[in-house]
Design an enzyme around this catalytic site. Structure first.
Site, PDB file in Angstrom:
ATOM      1  N   GLU A  96      -7.860  -5.110   0.084  1.00 26.92           N
ATOM      2  CA  GLU A  96      -8.433  -5.808  -1.059  1.00 26.92           C
ATOM      3  C   GLU A  96      -8.352  -7.322  -0.894  1.00 26.92           C
ATOM      4  O   GLU A  96      -9.147  -8.059  -1.474  1.00 26.92           O
ATOM      5  CB  GLU A  96      -7.739  -5.372  -2.355  1.00 26.92           C
ATOM      6  N   HIS A 128       0.852  -1.185   0.000  1.00 29.20           N
ATOM      7  CA  HIS A 128       0.000   0.000   0.000  1.00 29.20           C
ATOM      8  C   HIS A 128       0.883   1.228   0.000  1.00 29.20           C
ATOM      9  O   HIS A 128       1.941   1.229   0.629  1.00 29.20           O
ATOM     10  CB  HIS A 128      -0.911   0.017   1.238  1.00 29.20           C
TER      11      HIS A 128
HETATM   12  N1  ACO Z   1       3.897  -7.655  -4.615  1.00 27.00           N
HETATM   13  C1  ACO Z   1       5.211  -7.644  -4.928  1.00 27.00           C
HETATM   14  N2  ACO Z   1       5.961  -6.539  -4.911  1.00 27.00           N
HETATM   15  C2  ACO Z   1       5.360  -5.389  -4.600  1.00 27.00           C
HETATM   16  C3  ACO Z   1       4.003  -5.311  -4.264  1.00 27.00           C
HETATM   17  C4  ACO Z   1       3.273  -6.512  -4.270  1.00 27.00           C
HETATM   18  N3  ACO Z   1       1.968  -6.533  -3.988  1.00 27.00           N
HETATM   19  N4  ACO Z   1       3.675  -4.031  -3.986  1.00 27.00           N
HETATM   20  C5  ACO Z   1       4.792  -3.312  -4.171  1.00 27.00           C
HETATM   21  N5  ACO Z   1       5.802  -4.139  -4.519  1.00 27.00           N
HETATM   22  C6  ACO Z   1       7.185  -3.748  -4.783  1.00 27.00           C
HETATM   23  C7  ACO Z   1       7.358  -3.171  -6.181  1.00 27.00           C
HETATM   24  O1  ACO Z   1       7.588  -4.134  -7.140  1.00 27.00           O
HETATM   25  C8  ACO Z   1       8.535  -2.300  -5.960  1.00 27.00           C
HETATM   26  O2  ACO Z   1       9.708  -3.110  -5.861  1.00 27.00           O
HETATM   27  P1  ACO Z   1      10.982  -2.878  -6.778  1.00 27.00           P
HETATM   28  O3  ACO Z   1      11.456  -1.508  -6.403  1.00 27.00           O
HETATM   29  O4  ACO Z   1      11.866  -4.004  -6.410  1.00 27.00           O
HETATM   30  O5  ACO Z   1      10.419  -2.947  -8.181  1.00 27.00           O
HETATM   31  C9  ACO Z   1       8.328  -1.732  -4.570  1.00 27.00           C
HETATM   32  O6  ACO Z   1       7.527  -2.700  -3.895  1.00 27.00           O
HETATM   33  C10 ACO Z   1       7.680  -0.369  -4.509  1.00 27.00           C
HETATM   34  O7  ACO Z   1       6.559  -0.364  -5.364  1.00 27.00           O
HETATM   35  P2  ACO Z   1       5.765   0.959  -5.766  1.00 27.00           P
HETATM   36  O8  ACO Z   1       4.969   0.629  -6.969  1.00 27.00           O
HETATM   37  O9  ACO Z   1       6.683   2.138  -5.814  1.00 27.00           O
HETATM   38  O10 ACO Z   1       4.848   1.156  -4.501  1.00 27.00           O
HETATM   39  P3  ACO Z   1       3.503   1.923  -4.477  1.00 27.00           P
HETATM   40  O11 ACO Z   1       3.460   2.732  -3.241  1.00 27.00           O
HETATM   41  O12 ACO Z   1       3.252   2.665  -5.725  1.00 27.00           O
HETATM   42  O13 ACO Z   1       2.514   0.668  -4.410  1.00 27.00           O
HETATM   43  C11 ACO Z   1       0.481  -0.465  -4.648  1.00 27.00           C
HETATM   44  C12 ACO Z   1       1.258   0.621  -3.878  1.00 27.00           C
HETATM   45  C13 ACO Z   1       0.185   0.064  -6.040  1.00 27.00           C
HETATM   46  C14 ACO Z   1      -0.826  -0.768  -3.926  1.00 27.00           C
HETATM   47  C15 ACO Z   1       1.344  -1.760  -4.734  1.00 27.00           C
HETATM   48  O14 ACO Z   1       1.687  -2.214  -3.447  1.00 27.00           O
HETATM   49  C16 ACO Z   1       0.675  -2.869  -5.541  1.00 27.00           C
HETATM   50  O15 ACO Z   1       0.763  -2.870  -6.766  1.00 27.00           O
HETATM   51  N6  ACO Z   1       0.001  -3.861  -4.843  1.00 27.00           N
HETATM   52  C17 ACO Z   1      -0.688  -4.928  -5.543  1.00 27.00           C
HETATM   53  C18 ACO Z   1      -2.061  -4.462  -6.087  1.00 27.00           C
HETATM   54  C19 ACO Z   1      -3.064  -4.224  -4.967  1.00 27.00           C
HETATM   55  O16 ACO Z   1      -3.128  -4.962  -3.990  1.00 27.00           O
HETATM   56  N7  ACO Z   1      -3.860  -3.161  -5.152  1.00 27.00           N
HETATM   57  C20 ACO Z   1      -4.881  -2.736  -4.181  1.00 27.00           C
HETATM   58  C21 ACO Z   1      -4.360  -1.606  -3.348  1.00 27.00           C
HETATM   59  S1  ACO Z   1      -5.453  -1.179  -2.018  1.00 27.00           S
HETATM   60  C22 ACO Z   1      -6.575  -0.066  -2.703  1.00 27.00           C
HETATM   61  O17 ACO Z   1      -6.273   0.681  -3.593  1.00 27.00           O
HETATM   62  C23 ACO Z   1      -7.953  -0.010  -2.185  1.00 27.00           C
END
Ligand code: ACO
Length: 373
Positions: free
Chosen positions: A314, A259
């Site tokens: 989620e 998140h």
């Molecule tokens: N699984 C694996 N790796 C992850 C995940 C995940 N669920 N979430 C983040 N990371 C990793 C990214 O790959 C990245 O790693 P890297 O630098 O080695 O590539 C690092 O963590 C940072 O990622 P960002 O995209 O910069 O983090 P951000 O703050 O933008 O992410 C988000 C937030 C979009 C929710 C992300 O955690 C994600 O994509 N989760 C999966 C989708 C999800 O569950 N969405 C629902 C969110 S809750 C809602 O909106 C109601």
């Protein structure tokens, strides 16, 4: 670009930690795992408010005049559901081949900004969603749409229109708990979208249509369907760890984890976990989901040691809505069924601010004299 500059660019491109608005509607404390909505901790709000009461609270907090109460909202939403049902034939004819969320997007677009009905825009929009979502789901199942009942509760009427028969009291209570919990959540992507559109004075309906478009993506409200696909794909306990490790190695994200703001467990996940336990008595599907969650957290910690990734709401949204027999194709639209009340409150708040949201960008393209060279 150096690593530091890369990190800066990533942070700027995602507007991390940028404060874009003042709001009295909700506050997310990502380090403490705390969500406050209109002065209530989320757990207390869920224990004391159903959908209509929570919506009235949010709209009152946004400054709506006259100040709404739960009963007036219940009555108005019942009338709005009945009015929206007259649009269902047009909606179904216009949305053949679209998903439920895309169909809902088209349905909300059928509503005029500021129409002459005398019914407030936020009531027309919020009242239309359960009617449209239920009709679109029933069309997918080859069934005819079921008409709303004006004096039913919003959650109960949605379950009845969806299934053609009433849900149990426990199901209505669980759905209300879900709807209240997800109604508002700080400056998330869809709420920000709604506020940007509202700031142009485009109107509430246009603002919530845009917000729904932002909600649809898998990085925001589109994750629960893929969470269920993931649980199905993993299939057995022996396959949990190899499946998850393979996905992370491929660079895929595990849906339902991570998140932007919460760096600890999302408090909404616990509210849903409690609701789903009451509903299912902890059946095998829930035990399996819990086992997958535990292995996913351990695997993420091991394979992404520099990231703080915990369970987001989620993950348990997916299992809760599945336990309520909500079709997988409709989970994002059911999220919108609640969040549209929050978007509407933010539109009201933004309209009172009255100032256009218009940030700047940093130009990294060629200057005319460089382009020729
Ligand atoms: N699984 C694996 N790796 C992850 C995940 C995940 N669920 N979430 C983040 N990371 C990793 C990214 O790959 C990245 O790693 P890297 O630098 O080695 O590539 C690092 O963590 C940072 O990622 P960002 O995209 O910069 O983090 P951000 O703050 O933008 O992410 C988000 C937030 C979009 C929710 C992300 O955690 C994600 O994509 N989760 C999966 C989708 C999800 O569950 N969405 C629902 C969110 S809750 C809602 O909106 C109601």
């Amino acid at each position: 670009m150096s690593n530091i500059n890369n990190a800066r660019a990533a942070s700027a491109s995602g507007l991390d930690k940028v404060v874009a608005a003042e709001t009295a509607l909700s506050h997310v404390d990502g380090e403490a795992g705390r969500l406050i909505i209109a002065g209530y901790d989320i757990e207390a709000l869920v224990a004391t408010h159903d959908f209509e009461a929570a919506a009235a609270l949010l709209w009152a907090t946004a400054g709506l005049d006259p100040v709404p109460d739960a009963e007036s909202v219940r009555r108005q939403l019942g009338e709005a559901r009945v009015a929206a049902f007259s649009l269902v034939p047009v909606l179904l004819a216009a949305t053949r081949g679209l998903t439920v969320t895309e169909g809902l997007r088209a349905g909300l677009s059928l509503l005029a900004d500021d129409d002459a009905s005398g019914m407030p825009d936020h009531i027309r929009a919020v009242g239309a969603v359960p009617v449209f979502v239920a009709a679109l789901c029933r069309r997918e199942a080859g069934e005819a749409a079921v008409a709303p009942v004006a004096d039913a509760g919003h959650a109960a009427d949605f379950l009845r229109m969806l299934r053609g028969m009433p849900g149990s009291a426990a199901e209505v209570e669980a759905l209300n708990a879900y709807l209240v919990t997800v109604m508002d959540h700080g400056m998330n992507a869809s709420t920000f979208t709604a506020r940007v559109i509202a700031s142009t004075r485009a109107g509430l309906i246009s603002s919530v249509v845009g917000a729904l478009c932002a909600l649809k993506g898998p990085l925001h409200g589109g994750a629960p369907g893929p969470v269920l696909d993931m649980l199905d794909d993993i299939g057995t306990r022996a396959n949990i760890r190899p499946w998850l490790a393979r996905e992370i190695e491929k660079g895929e994200r595990l849906m339902g984890f991570g998140h932007r703001v919460y760096k600890v467990r999302d408090p909404r996940a616990d509210v849903f976990n409690k609701a789903v336990m009451l509903l299912t008595n902890g059946n095998e599907r829930i035990r399996f989901a819990r086992d997958v969650e535990a292995v996913a957290l351990a695997t993420l910690k091991e394979m992404k040691p520099d990231q703080r990734l915990d369970t987001n709401m989620e993950y348990y949204t997916a299992v809760l809505l599945e336990a309520l027999d909500i079709p997988r194709s409709a989970v994002t639209a059911v999220f919108a069924l609640s969040r549209i009340a929050g978007w509407s409150a933010h539109v009201m708040e933004q309209e009172r601010v009255g100032r256009l949201i218009r940030p700047q960008s940093s130009y990294i393209g060629n200057w005319p004299d460089e382009r020729a060279a």
